[in-house]
Design a protein around this motif. Structure first.
Motif, PDB file in Angstrom:
ATOM      1  N   ILE A 140      57.888  62.505  15.658  1.00 24.76           N
ATOM      2  CA  ILE A 140      58.298  63.735  16.336  1.00 24.76           C
ATOM      3  C   ILE A 140      58.841  63.418  17.724  1.00 24.76           C
ATOM      4  O   ILE A 140      59.884  63.943  18.140  1.00 24.76           O
ATOM      5  CB  ILE A 140      57.120  64.717  16.406  1.00 24.76           C
ATOM      6  CG1 ILE A 140      56.756  65.208  15.000  1.00 24.76           C
ATOM      7  CG2 ILE A 140      57.459  65.902  17.304  1.00 24.76           C
ATOM      8  CD1 ILE A 140      55.524  66.080  14.958  1.00 24.76           C
ATOM      9  N   LYS A 141      58.137  62.538  18.463  1.00 29.91           N
ATOM     10  CA  LYS A 141      58.553  62.231  19.821  1.00 29.91           C
ATOM     11  C   LYS A 141      59.847  61.423  19.866  1.00 29.91           C
ATOM     12  O   LYS A 141      60.732  61.699  20.686  1.00 29.91           O
ATOM     13  CB  LYS A 141      57.443  61.449  20.536  1.00 29.91           C
ATOM     14  CG  LYS A 141      56.226  62.279  20.886  1.00 29.91           C
ATOM     15  CD  LYS A 141      55.218  61.433  21.647  1.00 29.91           C
ATOM     16  CE  LYS A 141      54.003  62.266  22.063  1.00 29.91           C
ATOM     17  NZ  LYS A 141      53.006  61.447  22.780  1.00 29.91           N
ATOM     18  N   VAL A 142      59.939  60.425  18.997  1.00 37.28           N
ATOM     19  CA  VAL A 142      61.047  59.473  19.094  1.00 37.28           C
ATOM     20  C   VAL A 142      62.292  59.969  18.356  1.00 37.28           C
ATOM     21  O   VAL A 142      63.424  59.738  18.807  1.00 37.28           O
ATOM     22  CB  VAL A 142      60.614  58.098  18.538  1.00 37.28           C
ATOM     23  CG1 VAL A 142      61.771  57.115  18.531  1.00 37.28           C
ATOM     24  CG2 VAL A 142      59.451  57.560  19.348  1.00 37.28           C
ATOM     25  N   LYS A 264      64.992  76.300  25.455  1.00 39.55           N
ATOM     26  CA  LYS A 264      64.671  75.216  24.522  1.00 39.55           C
ATOM     27  C   LYS A 264      64.250  73.954  25.275  1.00 39.55           C
ATOM     28  O   LYS A 264      63.275  73.282  24.891  1.00 39.55           O
ATOM     29  CB  LYS A 264      65.897  74.916  23.649  1.00 39.55           C
ATOM     30  CG  LYS A 264      65.688  73.814  22.641  1.00 39.55           C
ATOM     31  CD  LYS A 264      66.998  73.361  22.025  1.00 39.55           C
ATOM     32  CE  LYS A 264      67.818  72.539  23.018  1.00 39.55           C
ATOM     33  NZ  LYS A 264      69.022  71.959  22.410  1.00 39.55           N
ATOM     34  N   GLU A 265      64.992  73.624  26.335  1.00 38.24           N
ATOM     35  CA  GLU A 265      64.667  72.433  27.111  1.00 38.24           C
ATOM     36  C   GLU A 265      63.268  72.540  27.721  1.00 38.24           C
ATOM     37  O   GLU A 265      62.501  71.570  27.716  1.00 38.24           O
ATOM     38  CB  GLU A 265      65.711  72.220  28.212  1.00 38.24           C
ATOM     39  CG  GLU A 265      67.102  71.876  27.707  1.00 38.24           C
ATOM     40  CD  GLU A 265      67.155  70.489  27.103  1.00 38.24           C
ATOM     41  OE1 GLU A 265      66.273  69.667  27.429  1.00 38.24           O
ATOM     42  OE2 GLU A 265      68.076  70.218  26.311  1.00 38.24           O
ATOM     43  N   ASP A 269      60.140  70.049  26.831  1.00 44.79           N
ATOM     44  CA  ASP A 269      59.564  69.222  27.897  1.00 44.79           C
ATOM     45  C   ASP A 269      58.056  69.388  28.008  1.00 44.79           C
ATOM     46  O   ASP A 269      57.399  68.599  28.695  1.00 44.79           O
ATOM     47  CB  ASP A 269      60.212  69.577  29.240  1.00 44.79           C
ATOM     48  CG  ASP A 269      61.654  69.096  29.317  1.00 44.79           C
ATOM     49  OD1 ASP A 269      62.002  68.161  28.569  1.00 44.79           O
ATOM     50  OD2 ASP A 269      62.426  69.664  30.119  1.00 44.79           O
ATOM     51  N   HIS A 270      57.504  70.386  27.377  1.00 48.26           N
ATOM     52  CA  HIS A 270      56.062  70.594  27.468  1.00 48.26           C
ATOM     53  C   HIS A 270      55.332  69.452  26.749  1.00 48.26           C
ATOM     54  O   HIS A 270      55.677  69.092  25.615  1.00 48.26           O
ATOM     55  CB  HIS A 270      55.672  71.932  26.840  1.00 48.26           C
ATOM     56  CG  HIS A 270      54.313  72.403  27.243  1.00 48.26           C
ATOM     57  ND1 HIS A 270      53.151  71.886  26.692  1.00 48.26           N
ATOM     58  CD2 HIS A 270      53.924  73.327  28.168  1.00 48.26           C
ATOM     59  CE1 HIS A 270      52.108  72.474  27.226  1.00 48.26           C
ATOM     60  NE2 HIS A 270      52.543  73.363  28.133  1.00 48.26           N
ATOM     61  N   PRO A 271      54.331  68.867  27.368  1.00 50.93           N
ATOM     62  CA  PRO A 271      53.660  67.696  26.765  1.00 50.93           C
ATOM     63  C   PRO A 271      52.888  68.007  25.487  1.00 50.93           C
ATOM     64  O   PRO A 271      52.545  67.080  24.743  1.00 50.93           O
ATOM     65  CB  PRO A 271      52.720  67.224  27.869  1.00 50.93           C
ATOM     66  CG  PRO A 271      52.513  68.421  28.743  1.00 50.93           C
ATOM     67  CD  PRO A 271      53.791  69.191  28.693  1.00 50.93           C
ATOM     68  N   GLN A 272      52.583  69.274  25.246  1.00 50.42           N
ATOM     69  CA  GLN A 272      51.786  69.614  24.081  1.00 50.42           C
ATOM     70  C   GLN A 272      52.625  69.960  22.842  1.00 50.42           C
ATOM     71  O   GLN A 272      52.056  70.353  21.820  1.00 50.42           O
ATOM     72  CB  GLN A 272      50.871  70.800  24.409  1.00 50.42           C
ATOM     73  CG  GLN A 272      49.771  70.463  25.393  1.00 50.42           C
ATOM     74  CD  GLN A 272      48.865  69.371  24.849  1.00 50.42           C
ATOM     75  OE1 GLN A 272      48.461  69.388  23.690  1.00 50.42           O
ATOM     76  NE2 GLN A 272      48.548  68.392  25.700  1.00 50.42           N
TER      77      GLN A 272
END
Length: 396
Positions: A140-142, A264-265, A269-272
């Motif tokens: 998900i992150k990458v 959306k950005e 950007d939210h860490p959760q």
């Protein structure tokens, strides 16, 4: 068959010996037997030369198959690739086989549909078990979030919202929202009064505030009840109009599209974000695994039913069947065009691993019966030709 062909050669030799030097009709028999021996020996040499050296003698151009098996394998591979594994041939054969209709008839049987689900459920459960945890979060992150970040989602979301409004699919959610709003207002009068009263001016008497706040609260509860009970209420129509305008602006208005992209950005950007998506997936996965493991569960029962319905449609719906047949034929043709050469290499690789003598023995056992008929025919034809030549020579 080899013994029979050799037996004819021996018979011709015996007849030749018994009729040697005799005149009259026996001369014709002798000439025929002599020519029969020549034909038999010539065809024996020709047939034997394909597979081995005749009598073990290294005569040139003999033992052809053991010496040239690799070249023959490549030629056979090329022949199959050019004449059988072609896009046109595979496409025609696939369409002639009526795969979709046959598959539909098979899936139309409830027993077969349930069997497919029964066999596929453990595999699907194993696949689900492997998806999740740190690997999913890393994906998900990458991969997922950067992809979502790079793609403009406002036009897509606007088009989706437009379809939802056109189909009135949001009305159920609106019904729930207004019903819950009315229930909350009715159940929390003090909270509502306190919120409204906080906006009263400091100089107004308290008894006026209480009267005004009570009136506002009563009208607010009545309004919420009215909106919740009237599907054609003006507020609902206004909400539909607003959502339709928002959907249009998200697709065509530059300012709205920019605002949606900024939102959306901020969300991405939210860490959760990634952990939340993983948690949602884990919850869904637990439910799916439970349903897949229950033979009488709603999921497997519904899947079997849907699969059976699909099979019936594949048989009865000619348009769907033609479309699926075309897709299947195209897929088969693409596979053959891309991997047909890999399939035909099985021929050369298999024959290439054979020993030369082993290859000759295998091929001879496969076609040897017809080859021995060649020897038999050579003996018979040779005898007839010898008889004809002897007759002509006597006439001359």
């Amino acid at each position: 068959m080899r013994l029979m062909a050799t037996g004819l050669l021996v018979l011709a030799a015996v007849v030749f010996l018994l009729t040697h030097g005799r005149e009259g009709a026996w001369g014709y028999v002798n000439a025929a037997s002599e020519a029969a021996m020549v034909g038999a020996v010539a065809d024996w040499f020709a047939v034997t030369a394909l597979f081995r050296h005749p009598l073990g003698l290294p005569v040139p151009h003999t033992a052809i198959i053991p010496r040239r098996k690799d070249m023959l394998a490549r030629s056979l591979e090329q022949f199959v690739a050019e004449n059988f594994l072609t896009e046109q041939t595979i496409r025609e054969r696939y369409l002639d086989a009526e795969v979709t209709r046959r598959l539909g008839e098979w899936l139309g049987d409830p027993v077969n549909a349930e069997r497919v689900i029964q066999e596929a459920s453990p595999l699907a459960a194993q696949a689900l078990e492997r998806v999740g945890g740190e690997d999913l979060q890393e994906f998900i992150k990458v991969t997922l979030l950067p992809r979502v970040r790079s793609e403009p989602l406002s036009p897509l979301a606007g088009n989706l919202l437009e379809q939802v409004v056109a189909d009135q699919a949001h009305h159920g959610l609106v019904d729930i929202g207004f019903r819950e709003l009315h229930s909350w207002l009715a159940a929390h009068p003090e909270d509502v009064r306190r919120i409204i009263g906080a906006r009263a001016p400091w100089w107004s008497p308290s008894w006026v505030d209480d009267m005004v706040v009570g009136r506002i609260y009563s009208e607010l509860v009545a309004w919420a009840r009215e909106v919740a009970g009237d599907p054609q209420h003006r507020i609902r129509q206004a909400l539909d109009s607003y959502l339709a305008d928002l959907a249009r602006d998200m697709q065509h208005d530059a300012d709205t599209m920019a605002s949606a992209e900024r939102l959306k950005e901020r969300l991405l950007d939210h860490p959760q974000v990634a952990p939340s998506l993983v948690a949602v997936w884990d919850a869904v996965k637990v439910v799916l695994l439970e349903q897949l493991g229950d033979p009488l569960g709603q999921l497997r029962t519904r899947l079997a039913q849907e699969l059976g319905d699909l099979g019936e449609r594949m048989v009865s719906d000619t348009t769907l069947r033609a479309r699926l047949d075309a897709w299947g034929a195209d897929a088969a043709a693409v596979l053959v065009s891309r991997y047909g050469s890999e399939l035909t290499t099985v021929i050369s690789h298999t024959i290439g691993r054979w020993d030369g003598r082993d290859a000759a023995d295998r091929i001879e056992l496969h076609v040897g019966r017809d080859l021995q008929f060649i020897r038999i025919n050579g003996t018979v034809v040779g005898g007839l030709v010898g008889l004809l030549i002897h007759t002509v020579s006597q006439l001359l």
